[in-house]
Design a protein around this motif. Structure first.
Motif, PDB file in Angstrom:
ATOM      1  N   TRP A  91      25.249  32.857 -16.051  1.00  0.00           N
ATOM      2  CA  TRP A  91      25.014  31.427 -16.245  1.00  0.00           C
ATOM      3  C   TRP A  91      25.917  30.543 -15.388  1.00  0.00           C
ATOM      4  O   TRP A  91      25.430  29.634 -14.721  1.00  0.00           O
ATOM      5  N   HIS A 123      26.441  24.710 -16.017  1.00  0.00           N
ATOM      6  CA  HIS A 123      26.162  25.817 -16.955  1.00  0.00           C
ATOM      7  C   HIS A 123      27.391  26.628 -17.347  1.00  0.00           C
ATOM      8  O   HIS A 123      27.256  27.781 -17.763  1.00  0.00           O
ATOM      9  N   ASP A 144      18.343  14.149 -21.629  1.00  0.00           N
ATOM     10  CA  ASP A 144      19.306  15.036 -20.967  1.00  0.00           C
ATOM     11  C   ASP A 144      20.215  14.163 -20.085  1.00  0.00           C
ATOM     12  O   ASP A 144      19.722  13.294 -19.370  1.00  0.00           O
ATOM     13  N   GLU A 163      24.203  12.830 -14.538  1.00  0.00           N
ATOM     14  CA  GLU A 163      22.760  12.891 -14.821  1.00  0.00           C
ATOM     15  C   GLU A 163      22.370  11.812 -15.809  1.00  0.00           C
ATOM     16  O   GLU A 163      23.100  11.535 -16.761  1.00  0.00           O
ATOM     17  N   LEU A 212      12.307  20.192 -22.300  1.00  0.00           N
ATOM     18  CA  LEU A 212      13.555  19.931 -21.575  1.00  0.00           C
ATOM     19  C   LEU A 212      13.293  19.898 -20.074  1.00  0.00           C
ATOM     20  O   LEU A 212      13.819  19.045 -19.364  1.00  0.00           O
ATOM     21  N   HIS A 213      12.512  20.848 -19.613  1.00  0.00           N
ATOM     22  CA  HIS A 213      12.201  20.900 -18.184  1.00  0.00           C
ATOM     23  C   HIS A 213      10.702  20.777 -17.976  1.00  0.00           C
ATOM     24  O   HIS A 213       9.944  21.621 -18.429  1.00  0.00           O
ATOM     25  N   GLU A 257      19.777  14.370 -11.423  1.00  0.00           N
ATOM     26  CA  GLU A 257      21.095  14.963 -11.696  1.00  0.00           C
ATOM     27  C   GLU A 257      21.769  15.560 -10.469  1.00  0.00           C
ATOM     28  O   GLU A 257      21.780  16.762 -10.262  1.00  0.00           O
ATOM     29  N   TYR A 299      18.250  27.884 -25.292  1.00  0.00           N
ATOM     30  CA  TYR A 299      17.310  27.721 -24.177  1.00  0.00           C
ATOM     31  C   TYR A 299      17.494  28.861 -23.177  1.00  0.00           C
ATOM     32  O   TYR A 299      18.579  29.029 -22.628  1.00  0.00           O
ATOM     33  N   TYR A 322      20.725  30.584 -23.424  1.00  0.00           N
ATOM     34  CA  TYR A 322      22.022  29.894 -23.296  1.00  0.00           C
ATOM     35  C   TYR A 322      22.620  29.733 -24.698  1.00  0.00           C
ATOM     36  O   TYR A 322      21.916  29.366 -25.627  1.00  0.00           O
ATOM     37  N   CYS A 371      27.179  22.148 -21.893  1.00  0.00           N
ATOM     38  CA  CYS A 371      27.684  22.875 -20.734  1.00  0.00           C
ATOM     39  C   CYS A 371      28.991  22.201 -20.319  1.00  0.00           C
ATOM     40  O   CYS A 371      29.034  20.976 -20.130  1.00  0.00           O
ATOM     41  N   HIS A 418      14.646  17.214 -12.816  1.00  0.00           N
ATOM     42  CA  HIS A 418      13.370  17.661 -13.387  1.00  0.00           C
ATOM     43  C   HIS A 418      12.723  16.558 -14.215  1.00  0.00           C
ATOM     44  O   HIS A 418      13.416  15.662 -14.717  1.00  0.00           O
ATOM     45  N   PHE A 430      20.020  22.569 -25.442  1.00  0.00           N
ATOM     46  CA  PHE A 430      20.349  23.707 -24.570  1.00  0.00           C
ATOM     47  C   PHE A 430      20.574  24.990 -25.370  1.00  0.00           C
ATOM     48  O   PHE A 430      20.373  26.085 -24.863  1.00  0.00           O
ATOM     49  N   ASP A 483      27.514  18.417 -19.735  1.00  0.00           N
ATOM     50  CA  ASP A 483      26.063  18.257 -19.651  1.00  0.00           C
ATOM     51  C   ASP A 483      25.509  18.512 -21.044  1.00  0.00           C
ATOM     52  O   ASP A 483      25.864  19.511 -21.678  1.00  0.00           O
TER      53      ASP A 483
HETATM   54  N1  MF3 Z   1      21.008  19.467 -17.375  1.00  0.00           N
HETATM   55  C1  MF3 Z   1      20.778  20.884 -17.190  1.00  0.00           C
HETATM   56  C2  MF3 Z   1      19.353  21.058 -16.809  1.00  0.00           C
HETATM   57  O1  MF3 Z   1      18.594  20.185 -17.007  1.00  0.00           O
HETATM   58  C3  MF3 Z   1      21.154  21.645 -18.387  1.00  0.00           C
HETATM   59  C4  MF3 Z   1      20.422  22.878 -18.701  1.00  0.00           C
HETATM   60  S1  MF3 Z   1      21.490  23.965 -19.443  1.00  0.00           S
HETATM   61  C5  MF3 Z   1      20.546  25.131 -20.193  1.00  0.00           C
HETATM   62  O2  MF3 Z   1      18.948  22.046 -16.259  1.00  0.00           O
HETATM   63  F1  MF3 Z   1      21.338  25.905 -20.803  1.00  0.00           F
HETATM   64  F2  MF3 Z   1      19.768  24.550 -21.063  1.00  0.00           F
HETATM   65  F3  MF3 Z   1      19.811  25.746 -19.322  1.00  0.00           F
END
Ligand code: MF3
Ligand code: CO
Length: 249
Positions: A219, A77, A106, A233, A175-176, A202, A60, A63, A68, A169, A57, A95
């Protein structure tokens, strides 16, 4: 576009997932009245360093933390801080994600600080159970919104509400990834689930209404009505032998 993962890739995500689980376990043990949330951040970063992993994170979309930390009416967040001291009765959502060898995992959980109210306890339990209800549906042959509907049904049957504005996601090489995994929806609809999909499921569940707003720090997400919120999650792979939780430790 959904990127399916082969068994080798799932193993690598699981490796990252074990690190995530180890960090969250440690942070959960440390969280107690009088502790500043920043200490959890420092611990997470140290553990990452020892693993040779990168906190996913941090940096990211700008952030500025590895973990988090979202307290009470904060949904997701929230930022760790030296000034935020946990107090008896707080519920704290943690998180955390890592990238290791190019693969991401994650996970999140909510911890009780000392003795918490009955409602807080019920909310935490309902949220964790709703996650597991969703995970059960992460099965080849079912549809994406079977997961969503299972989460929603459980949370609402406990008298709570499901956050709409933030969703789960796909996860793995980034990550996403696609698809988005909402925590509300109609069973039997959505894209067909296939072996090789890896999803971060999550649920973010509110005590009162589902509306949220973002604070001026751009945030921190909080409940609009000031009610409590919980968040659990896991990163889950859909395999031929059913859902496999990769962030279990
Ligand atoms: N578990 C959250 C997500 O998947 C954590 C993201 S925090 C961030 O969206 F800072 F990376 F955006
Ligand atoms: Co996530």
């Amino acid at each position: 576009m959904i990127e399916l993962k082969n068994n080798e890739e799932i193993k690598k995500i699981a490796e990252s997932g074990r690190m995530v689980a180890a960090v969250l376990k440690k942070l959960k043990e440390m969280a107690q009245p009088g502790l500043a949330s920043q200490v959890l951040e420092d611990t997470a970063r140290k553990m990452c360093k020892n693993f040779g992993a990168r906190p996913a994170f941090l940096g990211y979309r700008g952030y500025s933390a590895a973990v988090c930390v979202s307290i009470n009416s904060e949904v997701v967040h929230g930022f760790p801080s030296k000034k935020r001291i946990f107090r008896e009765g707080d519920i704290v959502s943690l998180d955390f994600g890592v990238e290791y060898g190019g693969y991401y995992a994650d996970a999140a959980l909510t911890v009780a600080i000392g003795k918490v109210s009955r409602t807080a306890r019920k909310l935490m339990e309902a949220t964790e159970q709703s996650l597991y209800k969703g995970i059960e549906k992460a099965t080849a042959g079912l549809r994406l919104y079977d997961i969503s509907a299972a989460v929603q049904k459980h949370a609402e049957s406990c008298g709570f509400s499901v956050v709409r504005d933030f969703v789960g996601h796909g996860v793995g090489r980034k990550l996403h990834e696609d698809p988005m995994v909402p925590n509300y929806g109609r069973a039997g609809t959505g894209l067909p689930l296939e072996k090789g999909m890896v999803l971060a499921i999550e649920p973010m569940i509110n005590e009162k209404g589902y509306d949220v707003k973002v604070l001026d720090d751009d945030w921190t997400v909080v409940t609009a009505d000031g009610g409590l919120s919980a968040h659990y999650e896991h990163t889950v792979a859909i395999t031929e032998s059913g859902p496999k939780i990769l962030t279990m430790g």
